[in-house]
Structures are given as C-alpha cells and as structure tokens.
Design a protein around this motif. Structure first.
Motif, short mmCIF file in Angstrom:
data_model
loop_
_atom_site.label_atom_id
_atom_site.label_comp_id
_atom_site.label_asym_id
_atom_site.label_seq_id
_atom_site.Cartn_x
_atom_site.Cartn_y
_atom_site.Cartn_z
N LEU A 909 57.33 27.96 48.71
CA LEU A 909 57.24 28.63 47.58
C LEU A 909 56.78 30.19 47.97
O LEU A 909 55.83 30.26 48.80
N TYR A 910 57.42 31.12 47.54
CA TYR A 910 57.21 32.41 47.79
C TYR A 910 56.63 33.21 46.50
O TYR A 910 57.37 33.10 45.52
N THR A 911 56.14 34.41 46.68
CA THR A 911 55.68 35.52 45.65
C THR A 911 56.00 36.68 46.20
O THR A 911 55.76 36.98 47.26
N LEU A 912 56.49 37.54 45.35
CA LEU A 912 56.78 39.01 45.79
C LEU A 912 56.56 39.81 44.49
O LEU A 912 56.41 39.66 43.51
N ASN A 913 56.28 41.22 44.68
CA ASN A 913 56.25 42.40 43.98
C ASN A 913 56.93 43.47 44.46
O ASN A 913 57.02 43.78 45.62
N ILE A 914 57.24 44.62 43.52
CA ILE A 914 57.85 45.93 44.27
C ILE A 914 56.98 47.07 43.67
O ILE A 914 56.75 47.21 42.53
N ARG A 915 57.15 48.00 44.56
CA ARG A 915 56.35 49.27 44.29
C ARG A 915 57.47 50.46 44.49
O ARG A 915 58.41 50.33 45.75
N VAL A 916 57.40 51.57 43.79
CA VAL A 916 58.27 52.84 44.22
C VAL A 916 57.33 53.68 44.98
O VAL A 916 56.10 53.60 44.67
N VAL A 917 57.84 54.41 46.06
CA VAL A 917 57.18 55.16 46.96
C VAL A 917 57.82 56.64 46.90
O VAL A 917 58.83 56.79 47.33
N ASN A 918 56.72 57.55 47.02
CA ASN A 918 57.33 59.10 47.00
C ASN A 918 56.31 59.46 48.06
O ASN A 918 55.59 59.01 48.80
#
Length: 1293
Positions: A909-918
């Motif tokens: 079982l895996y968990t992920l999230n995403i962020r935008v980077v500048n």
C-alpha cells in the motif's frame, strides 16, 4: 725447394737480365749493412754553396764531406791550381774529412777570396765538388755630402734619392725620422725598389727636416744612415710677390713640375715601355710609380694571358707586381695603368725569361755485373742551351786514356761489356752564361750473390678491399729475379689480382680475407738464390653504424651525440671527438663515453660541427654532425611611434638576435598609466617578419607600449617601454554588457550589468543610465543614472511580470551608443495552489504511473520548475499494521502532467501527493492519494541449512523470504549429485507447501556431494534461487566429527544489489546494500584512493536483505575506494561488488577545534583529577586487604581465557586473546553456526552496549571497559574480551 727449381729460376733470371741489360742497372742499396761489405767509389755527401759570402769577423768554414769504400782521401784546388793545405798554418783540414777551417784572425779575409774545389778519391774513382766562390761581405760607408733644403710647391711630384753604397750582399733600405720611426707610406708616398722615396704629389704636411735613408747590411748586421734631407713645401698662391722676392732663390731651386690638378704620368720607369729580364725559378718584381693630382691608382694586367694568381702578389700599394718561382710561361708584356679622375697613363714592360741550367734527369750511380752494359744520362735544359762536358775521375774524358768500352754521345755515356776493376766516377758539367750544374755518378762493377733486404717474417696488415703491398727488397749483381709463392705451394704469376713490381714488391689490388696467409719471395741470379717469408692479414674495416645526428638544443639543456662503431675484433680502436676539426674544449661539461659525447648545459660557444673519429692502427672512419644552440630571442629595441592620430598610432621596432631560432611573431603590449599603472595588457600580434604594427587606441588613456619576440623556444624579455602617448577624451564607444533583470523579492526587479573598464570609459565622469518599463504595457520608460555601480533595484513591482531593461554608458563628453533592450522578470512568490485530478495507474508490482492537472500560470507566481511527487510505502498488504517507510521524492521538470514511479515493492500500500515548484519554492501539496501494487515473485528464502548428515540421508531447514511480495504458494527444491570431476548428475525436484520449513531427504548415495537449489513461489512465479552443498558420510566414524563438510556455492545471480554510499559529516560514510547470499562472512573493505597500502576491512551483518554500515574515522578531504566482499572459511573471496569512490569534504576553516576550547580543557582536567583520586582510593583500599570488585568477579568465575598473574604482585589480571576465539577441541558446533557466550552474567561486557565501545545513554564512560564484539571469520561466533581497568583508563586518558 729442390735444386732443379733453383737452376730453372737462375736461368730465367739470367735471361731477363740479358734482355733488359741496355736499359736497366742495379740500384744502389740504401741498407748500410749491405754497403759495409761492398766496394764503392767516392760520393760527395755535403759541400758549401757555390756562392759563399763570408763574415770577415769569423773563421772561414768550407765544407767537403764524402763517403766510399775504402774511405776516400781529400785535396783542394784554389783558382784552378793545387792548394797545399799543409803549407798554410792558418788552414786546417778536419780528420777523415775534406772540410777546411781557415783562421783569419790577424789576417785579412780578402787574402782567402777565390774559387775553391774539393776532390775525394779512393782506389775505385775520384769525385769532385762544385766550384765554391768565396767572397767576404762588405758594408761600405756613405760618401760625405752636403744636402741643400728642397723647396717645392704644393701639388708637385718629388723624388728623394737614397743612393746607398754598393754592399755584398746588397743592403736593405728603409726611411725613418730622427726618432727612428718609420715614415708613413701610402698610395701618394712610397719607396721604390731601388730605395728612393717617391711623392706622387706633395702636401704642406710633407714639410720636415728629417727624411733619413737607412741601409742595413744583413751579414755584418750593421746599419748606416744618410744625411737628413730637408723638404719645404710652399703654397705660392698664398705668398705675395714681394715676400717671394725676398727669398732670392733662383728658379732651379724649385722642382720643375706642374702643381695643379693633372693627368697621371709615370715617374719610374720612364717612357711608354721598358724591358726586364728574369731567371727561371727566381722572383720577378715589376714596378710602376706614377705622379698626378689627384693621386693616381695603379693596376696591372698581362697582355698575352692571365696573371699567375697562385704565385702572384701586389706590394707597395699595388705599385709593385711580384711573381715567385718564375716560369717560361711568365714571359710576355705586362701593362701597368695609372688612373685618376682626369685621365690615365700606360706603361708596358716586356719580360724575357732566361734560365740557368736545370736538371731534367741527373746521372745516377750504376752497379753493374761483369760483361753488363750501362748508360749514364745527363739531361739538362736552360736558356741559352747549356754546354755539356763529361769527365771521369775529375779529368775531362777527352784528356783521359782511351777506353773502347766507353762511348760518349752528347749527354749520354754508354758503357758496354764492362770488366772487373773498371769502376770509376763520372762528372757531368752543364753550363751557360747564367750558371752551371755539376753531378758525380759512379759506375761500380760488382759480382754479388742475391741478398733479401726486407726483414724476415714481416706481418703486413691491411683492410678489406684496399691494396696490399708485400715488400721483397733485394740486392745482387747481376740484378736478382723475384718470384712469389703463397702458402709455400702456389706460384703467383704477374696477373690479377697480383702485380709484381720491378723492385720485387707484390701488390694485391683489392685484398680480401681469402688473401690472408703466408707469402714467400725468392731472389735469384747466376750467383745464388735467397728466400724470405712474410705474412698478410686482411682485417675487417672500421665502420660507424650509428652516426651523430644534427641537433638543435636549447641553451642550458643537454646535447648527446651517439657514435656506435663496428671494427675488426683484433684491432684496438681509439675514439676521438673533434669540434670544428680541433680538439674539444677543456671543459668538464664535455663528457666522452664509449660511444657517445654528452655536452651538459650547452652555451652559444658550443655551436659547431662535432666529429667522432674512430681510429685503428690500419684505418679510420669518421662522421660529423652540427650542433645548433637556440634560446629565446633578445628583446626588440628602438621602439618608435609614428603616424600619430586620435585613435591610432604606428609602432616600429628593431628585432633582437634570434639565437638560431626564427622569430615566429611579435607581441605588442600596452600599459594604461591613467587607469591601471603597472599592468600590461596584450594589444596585438604581428608576424615574425614584420617590424611595424598599426595600433588602434581608445580615447582618454596614457599609453606606453612594449614588444616581446616569440620563437620556437619561447618569449623574449620585454623591450624597454616606448615613450608615453596620450589620447583625448570622447563619448563612450560601448555600453555595459551582461545586462540582466531578475527579481530577488516578490515586489522588486534587480537590474545588473558588467561595468566598463577605465579604458572603455573614454573620458571622465563615467555613469550608467538605467532604463526600464513593463513589457507589453503602454507606458513610458523610467530611468535612473548611477555611478560606480553594477546594479540598480526597482521596488514596488508586480510579482513575476516581464520588464524591458537597458543600460547606457555616459560621461562628461556625451552618451554611448543606443543600448538594446533586454527582457527580465520581477521577483517570484511561492505557488498558491496544488495540482488537481490526481490519478494513479499501476502498471505492475514495481511500476506505477501518476497523472494530474497542471496548475494555472497565474497561480504558479513564478518561473515553473516542475512538479514534485512525494510517495511512501505504508505497509505490505499481508500485514495488518502500518510500517511506514522513508518518503521518496521525484521531481518532474517543466510543465508535465504525468510521471512514472519505479522501484515499488509488490503487494504493498502506497501513498503520494504532488506539489508545484517554481524558483521561489514549493506550493501546497495535493490531497494524499493511496494505491496498491499487485503481487510479484517472492524474494529468496532467508536461509537454507543442512543438518543431520548421514550415509544416505540428511535434513534440510529453511526460512521464509524476508520479502514475500504476495501470498506464498509453496517452495521448490532441486538437487543433483556432483562427482569428483565436478560433473553434475540428474536433477531431482520436490515441491513443499508454504507452511513447511524442514524436510528429510532419504535414499541418498553415501560419500557423495550434492548440490541443492531452493526457491519460494507466489501466484506470480518463482523467486531467486539459493544454493547449498553437502556430502553424505561413508561410515559411523565420520558421525563423531564435530564439523560437517559443507561446501558453500555462490548463489545464482548477483549476491549484492542496490549498493549505495553517502557521506556523514567530515569523517564518516554510510554504505547501504541488499544481500541475497547464504554466506555470513560479509565485510566492508576500504582504502585511500591511489594508495598502495592493504585494504582495511570491517565485518558487517551477513544476513540477507537490506543492510547499512557506518565507516568512521575517515580523513576529511580524502577520497576512498569502498567495496563489499563475501569470503569463505579459507578467507578466499567468493563475491565482490564494484568499487565505489567516496570523497569526504575538507574540514571547514571556521570549524572549532575542541582541543583548543577552554571549557573542554577544563572538563578534561577535572575528569583526569577525578580518575587520579579514584586510583589513590583504590590503592589505599587494596593495601588494607580490600579487593577490586572486578577482580572478585574474575576470581569467582575463572574464565579459562583469563590468565591471572602471581598473587603477590598486586596487579590486575591480564586478558589473553591468543586463542582466536576458536571452539574447544571436541566440542560440537551448533548447526546455526553460533557459539554461546559464557554463562557468566557478571562480565564487564554486561556494562556496555555491545561491541561498539561508545558511551552509555547516561553519558558515563563505563562503556570503555567493555570488550569489542567480533565475529569469527570462520564460524561466525561471537566472543567478548574485557581489557583490564588500567588499560581502559590508559586508553581513555
């Protein structure tokens, strides 16, 4: 040789003798030993010259020496009559000689003047000397005369006569002044052959009263001088007529010669032509002296041919032509020409060459055998033709008794059928008006057997392909016949390659090695035979195989010339080196070796041609090579500035010495004394053939220039700087470069640029006009002018919007060119929103794809760098409780909307999230999203062990995989026998359910090695296989053995995976890996990069799965090579990973050294004092009978590895480590490969935290007392060692 051969040779010799008797006579032997035993008529060996001038102050010595057998007697004639020496007490004849010594003391030498002739006679003939004309030298005095002063006008010619007295021999004339200094001579003033001093024209400077002529008489070594002559030179144009009349001189006092400028005319010889006679073999001197104004130059040429350049020379400023060793071809007309600017004059000298008698062929002595015929020839020449008169024994033939065997024909006397006792001396006298020749030649009639004059057993050595000459000099009368033999067998005829010369010498034209050997020459005539042996050795030539080569060497470097030679091994070679055909300099820098010449630290004086000469006793070979020394060129000189303009100038220079290396280019540098004094910059380069450069300049600068020359060796020293050249100020030509607009805060814009240099400023008051405006917005440019700055900050800008910016240079003389606009952006801020619509598509158990919707550009609020995906494993799906692992991060650059996540673990079982980077940072994360990975193949079983090995059975135990990667469905076992030659037998396969961990294999062959393959399975398939080997035993005796013969087999596939490294601080590194092998002896080895030391190894955990290890104590700033290895029981490496290179950071300069901190020093002192107090208390208690607690425990448990010292020494027990932690003999090793620690629970080890020797959690240092845990490299056993408390404290302090 037998008698028959002798007679044949003798007969042949007689035949040759009779055939050649008319033209050949026996040469007189030169060997004195041969001459001793032979009768010989007299021969004159030494006599005085024909014209003998004597010094009247010394005795007269008239030589007459002769030889003969018997020794001759001597007599003299004087003026044609007998001179009775014995009657004159002043005359003495030397014993056994005809030389006369005349004592003239008290006598006048004139009394003995006359013509003398010596006669030498014995019973075989009479020889006579030349007529010796005795005269005494004379040096008469100058006659007294009164010389009037000579008055001459400027420009006329003049002759000062010397007129020396006649002497014998004639005197040598020279002119000097009263100070005995020679008078200067030149083309205008010179001395003639007769001694007179000639002036082509006179000058006022010629006025003097000491013109003195000197005469030196060589025999008497006396010098006489004439009365001084006074010469007064007058400039008549400068004297008025009245003063001139006062002189009252008649006109004849002045030389009657023109005084103005005039064409040349000859002063000597006079007229247009003259005649001169010269004798053959003498010296011809032709003289032409001319007068004129300007002074004429004299030249010569021969009208009927060329001048003899090899025998010709000019003297007396080319007024005298001298020809040495006159020949008949020198007769003819010689023309001298005197020339000046007004014209020329010519004079022709007709030269006649006469000749006193000279020999063409003088008569030679003859040795004849009885009955032989001989010829005496007296061939002479001369002009006029000489008259020849023959005499015999000093008496003219016409006055001697008639002899029918003698016939005289002009210059020849023929003697035929000579008889014994007819020996005589013949004289030939040839004379004409210029002199005479007299020659004696004897005819000696002898009968002599042959003699070989060449020494016996001579060894002749010659080089291959060169001619060889073997001598066989002989004497005999009649003339012996010479015959040659080789090796006493082969007769050598007079044909190739052999030539027999008339004197008996044998010549081999081109000698070869096969010509070596013994040679015999035989000389024979009718009176006997003689033989002689000689030897010929033909040697190999000397050759230079490796010649010295032309070298170009830099100054102060080393030059080496090689000269390798091959020569005949029987000859001794001598190597000699020459420089420019002379000896090498006497300098220790020149080192001569066997086959080389080394010159250290070469200088310019070492340049030249070097020759190696290899000499042997027979030949030599040589080879030469040149040495050229090169160095940096000399600096240019004489820098000059021309064509000076506002923005340019022309620079010229004179190149320096190139030192044998052509100049490739010139580098022009400048110094700006206004902006950067003392700093030189490169301005331009010119070809090495040029000496000028056109220089483009900048305004507002104070220039100085210098030039460097460059050749193949390097750069010269800089030239001296030129004079300063200043340019006028002007507006800037360029604007700043590297213009950028970048925001550092969300509400600003930083405009930066590269400032202009002082040389680019073009004038004073340099400033920068900064302009900016928002792009794509209708607004005016905003500007600001700044000075001495490279940036300007615009505040209050919107977040991350484009701006147009430009920067222009201005100074007191105007603005620079219009700048170009550059686009920049104001500052960024962190993003405001997260990606949406996150979806995960699982591809397989280890790979998944993630998709998302991009964030709006307005919400990014900066330059988009990419999207950051963070994911982590929550737990395995067959585990209920969560076991969250370390988070992993992937950054997907650019405006991406998807990405792939590799390296996942199956059935998890895996968990992920995403962020935008500048550029400013990361935005908020998206909501966590969970996903599951499907099952995969399991990992390898954790272990496989063999137990209870018997003759035909054994037990296998195994453990489940550490990573099931799904639901296990069972295990697969394969095994096969292996014979002694490592050949594999048939494979047996067995399947086991997932819940079994052991099996007993029966019906095996005894004393057989088996190989086992074992793996686990899921529904996705079989996992990696592990292997083991075991041998069944033969009988019960082997069952008693404590150790099973187990052979470890390398696992199928790599034993190590995912090997990584990371640096921890400045002295440590962490190594991580995954291990799937059955062997437990795993080590981390490391070594300093490029070091030759042994690897340092540390034992690590050998269990399967993921492992890490910390390496401590590494040196900061050092690179290490690291690897993982697995070893068997014999320390042989089974597996090894590729080497990793780890570089530790250098210690920071601002790092604080604890050893220098006051608080740390105080703490250490307090601890040391506390330990000292404890030690004192300990010793006090022991003296009172107390025991140290550790000692009591040791006494109670009596560890067999502890060997206490004597009870009465009062010291602590020592701990031994000499058994290497091996199990005791006869003990049984447990099947799990471990050895239990001693049951004592009171060991000092219990006070520590294992074997790492670190401090306890409470910060105490009791851990220093604990022994370090070590795993035995063979069995994997654990043991503990407890050092004494004293040692522990020593190690701490």
């Amino acid at each position: 040789m037998d008698r028959k051969r002798k007679w044949v040779l003798s007969s042949g010799a007689l035949l040759v003798l009779f055939l050649g008797c008319m033209t050949t006579a026996l040469e007189v032997p030169l060997d004195p030993k041969v001459l001793e035993g032979l009768p010989q008529p007299p021969t004159i060996t030494h006599q005085s010259p024909k014209d003998f001038i004597i010094d009247p102050r010394e005795n007269i010595l008239i030589y007459c020496e002769a030889k003969g057998k018997p020794h001759p007697s001597f007599s003299w004639t004087r003026n044609g009559t007998h001179f009775d020496v014995e009657k004159d007490s002043k005359v003495l004849m030397k014993p056994s000689s005809g030389t006369l010594v005349i004592d003239i003391s008290g006598e006048k030498a004139e009394a003995y003047e006359g013509i003398y002739q010596c006669t030498a006679r014995n019973e075989h003939g009479t020889a006579v000397s030349n007529n010796i004309f005795i005269r005494q030298s004379r040096s008469p005095l100058w006659s007294k005369e009164r010389k009037e002063a000579i008055m001459v006008q400027v420009g006329v010619s003049l002759v000062l006569q010397c007129g020396p007295p006649a002497g014998l021999p004639p005197p040598i004339i020279f002119w000097m002044d009263n100070n005995f200094q020679r008078l200067p001579q030149n083309t205008r003033v010179s001395q003639a052959l007769n001694g007179d001093l000639y002036f082509s024209n006179v000058l006022l400077d010629d006025t003097r009263n000491d013109y003195i002529c000197y005469a030196r008489f060589p025999h008497t070594q006396t010098i006489q001088q004439k009365q001084p002559i006074t010469v007064k030179v007058l400039d008549m144009d400068a004297i008025n007529e009245t003063v001139a009349a006062l002189y009252n001189y008649t006109n004849n006092l002045f030389v009657d010669s023109p005084s103005g400028e005039r064409r040349p005319s000859f002063m000597a010889p006079l007229g247009r032509s003259s005649t001169q006679m010269a004798l053959r073999g003498g010296v011809l001197e032709l003289e032409c002296i001319a007068e004129g104004l300007p002074t004429p130059e004299v030249s010569w040429y021969k009208e009927s041919g060329d001048l003899p350049s090899s025998r010709m020379s000019f003297h007396n400023f080319q007024k005298t032509l001298k020809i040495a060793d006159v020949m008949e071809a020198d007769a003819g007309d010689y023309r001298c020409t005197a020339k000046n600017s007004l014209g020329s004059a010519h004079h022709t000298i007709k030269v006649n060459v006469k000749a006193a008698p000279f020999w063409i062929s003088a008569p030679r002595n003859l040795i004849l055998a009885p009955k032989e015929t001989g010829i005496l020839t007296c061939r002479v020449s001369g002009d006029p033709k000489p008259q020849i008169a023959w005499s015999v024994n000093g008496v003219p033939i016409k006055d001697s008794p008639k002899d029918t065997s003698r016939k005289v024909e002009d210059d020849t006397v023929i003697l035929s059928d000579v008889q014994t006792g007819s020996s005589a001396v013949y004289q030939c006298n040839a004379s004409n008006e210029f002199g005479y020749l007299l020659a004696n030649a004897f005819v000696n009639v002898l009968a002599e057997a042959p003699r070989v004059l060449t020494p016996p057993n001579n060894v002749y050595q010659v080089i291959t392909n060169n001619p060889a000459f073997l001598d066989c000099a002989s004497f005999g009368s009649p003339i012996p016949t010479i015959t040659w033999f080789k090796d006493s067998q082969t007769s050598i005829l007079n044909r190739d390659p052999y030539v027999i010369h008339n004197n008996g010498t044998l010549e081999i034209n081109v000698a070869q090695s096969l010509n070596s050997g013994k040679y015999t020459c035989i000389a024979s005539n009718n009176l006997g035979t003689r033989e002689n042996h000689v030897y010929l050795e033909v040697k190999e030539p000397t050759r230079i195989l490796a010649q010295p080569e032309y070298m170009v060497v830099q100054r102060n470097r080393k030059a080496v010339f090689e000269c390798k030679v091959k020569h005949d091994p029987t000859l001794i070679p001598t190597m000699n080196w020459l420089k420019d055909n002379g000896e090498l300099p006497d300098d220790e820098r020149f080192l001569v070796d066997t086959d080389s010449l080394t010159i250290n630290e070469v200088t310019e004086e070492d340049e030249g041609t070097y020759t190696c000469v290899m000499n042997t006793t027979l030949d030599q070979d040589s080879a030469s090579a040149m040495l050229t020394v090169v160095e940096e060129p000399d600096p240019p000189t004489d820098l000059e500035l021309t064509d000076q303009r506002e923005r340019s100038v022309q620079l010229t220079w004179i190149p320096g010495d190139e030192h044998n290396s052509p100049t490739q280019k010139f580098l022009v540098q400048y110094e700006d004394l206004l902006h950067q004094a003392g700093v030189w910059h490169n301005l331009t380069e010119e070809e090495g053939t040029k000496t000028t450069a056109h220089l483009d300049l900048s305004p507002y600068a104070y220039y100085s220039f210098r030039v460097l020359a460059v050749n193949h060796v390097g750069y010269s020293q800089p030239s001296q700087p030129s004079r300063q050249y200043r340019t006028n100020p002007a507006a800037p030509d360029v604007n700043p470069t590297d213009v950028h607009g970048v925001g550092t805060e969300h509400n600003n814009l930083v405009i930066s640029w590269k400032e202009l240099t002082g040389l680019q400023s073009n004038g004073p008051g340099l400033q920068y006009k900064v302009n900016w405006r928002q792009k794509d917005v209708e607004e005016d440019w905003l500007s600001e002018t700044v000075a001495n700055a490279s940036k300007y900050v615009v505040s209050g800008t919107p977040t991350f919007v484009p701006y147009e910016v430009k920067v222009q240079a201005v100074n007191d003389y105007g603005n620079g060119p219009a700048p170009e606009a550059v686009v920049g952006y104001s500052g960024e801020d962190v993003p405001m929103s997260a990606p949406e619509s996150v979806q995960v598509l699982v591809q397989n158990g280890t790979l998944a794809e993630v998709h998302w919707e991009p964030v709006l550009t307005s919400m990014v609020r900066g330059r988009l760098q990419g999207y950051k995906v963070s994911y982590w494993r929550e737990r395995s799906l067959h585990q209920a409780e969560a076991q969250q692992e370390e988070q992993q991060v992937l950054l997907f650059s650019g405006n991406r909307t998807d990405g792939r996540l590799p390296g996942l673990k199956p059935y998890s079982l895996y968990t992920l999230n995403i962020r935008v980077v500048n550029g400013k940072g990361e935005g908020p994360p998206s909501p966590n999203h969970n996903f599951e990975t499907p099952e995969g193949v399991p990992g390898p079983p954790s272990f496989l062990r063999i137990k209870n090995t018997d003759m035909d059975s054994l037990t296998l135990e195994w453990g489940p995989p550490q990573d099931n990667n799904g639901r296990l469905t069972g295990y697969t076992l394969k095994y096969q026998p292996v014979n002694s030659s490592n050949e594999l037998g048939p494979v047996e396969e067995m399947m086991f359910p997932a819940n079994e961990t052991t099996v007993i294999l029966a019906d095996l062959k005894y004393s057989t090695r088996y190989k086992f393959y074992f793996n686990a399975k899921t529904i996705k398939g079989s996992g990696p296989t592990i292997t083991e080997e075991a041998v069944t035993i033969m009988d019960e005796a082997f069952i008693q053995q404590p150790i099973v013969d187990v052979f470890k087999v390398r696992p199928i596939g790599p034993a190590f995976t995912n090997v990584n490294s990371s640096v921890v601080g400045e002295e440590g590194a962490v190594i991580s890996w995954e291990y799937f092998g059955p062997d437990k002896n795993v080590y981390v080895e490391y070594i300093v990069e490029n070091s030759k030391e042994d690897w340092t190894k540390e034992c690590v955990n050998g269990s399967s799965g993921s492992q890490t290890h910390l390496i401590k104590g590494l040196k900061p700033g050092t690179s290490y090579r690291v690897r993982l290895v697995v070893k068997d029981h014999s320390e042989a490496t089974i597996h090894s990973t590729e080497e990793l290179v780890i570089t530790l950071p250098a210690m920071k300069s601002d790092q604080v050294d604890l050893a220098t901190q006051g608080w740390f020093i105080g703490l250490m002192c307090a601890i040391a004092l506390l330990i000292l107090v404890l030690l004192i208390i300990c010793f006090i208690k022991r003296n009172k009978g107390g025991k140290y607690p550790v000692k009591e425990k040791e006494d109670a448990h009596q560890d067999p590895e502890i060997q206490p010292m004597k009870d009465d020494d009062g010291t602590f027990g020592e701990y031994s480590d000499t058994e290497d932690h091996k199990p005791l003999k006869g003990s049984r090793t447990p099947s799990n490969g471990t050895v239990k620690r001693d049951d004592s629970d009171d060991s000092l080890v219990d006070y520590g935290e294992g074997g790492d020797g670190q401090f306890n959690e409470d910060g105490s240092f009791i851990g220093q007392y604990s022994g370090k845990k070590e795993k035995d490299t063979h069995e994997g056993n654990e043991s503990s060692e407890a050092p004494s408390p004293v040692n522990a404290m020593n190690s701490f302090v």
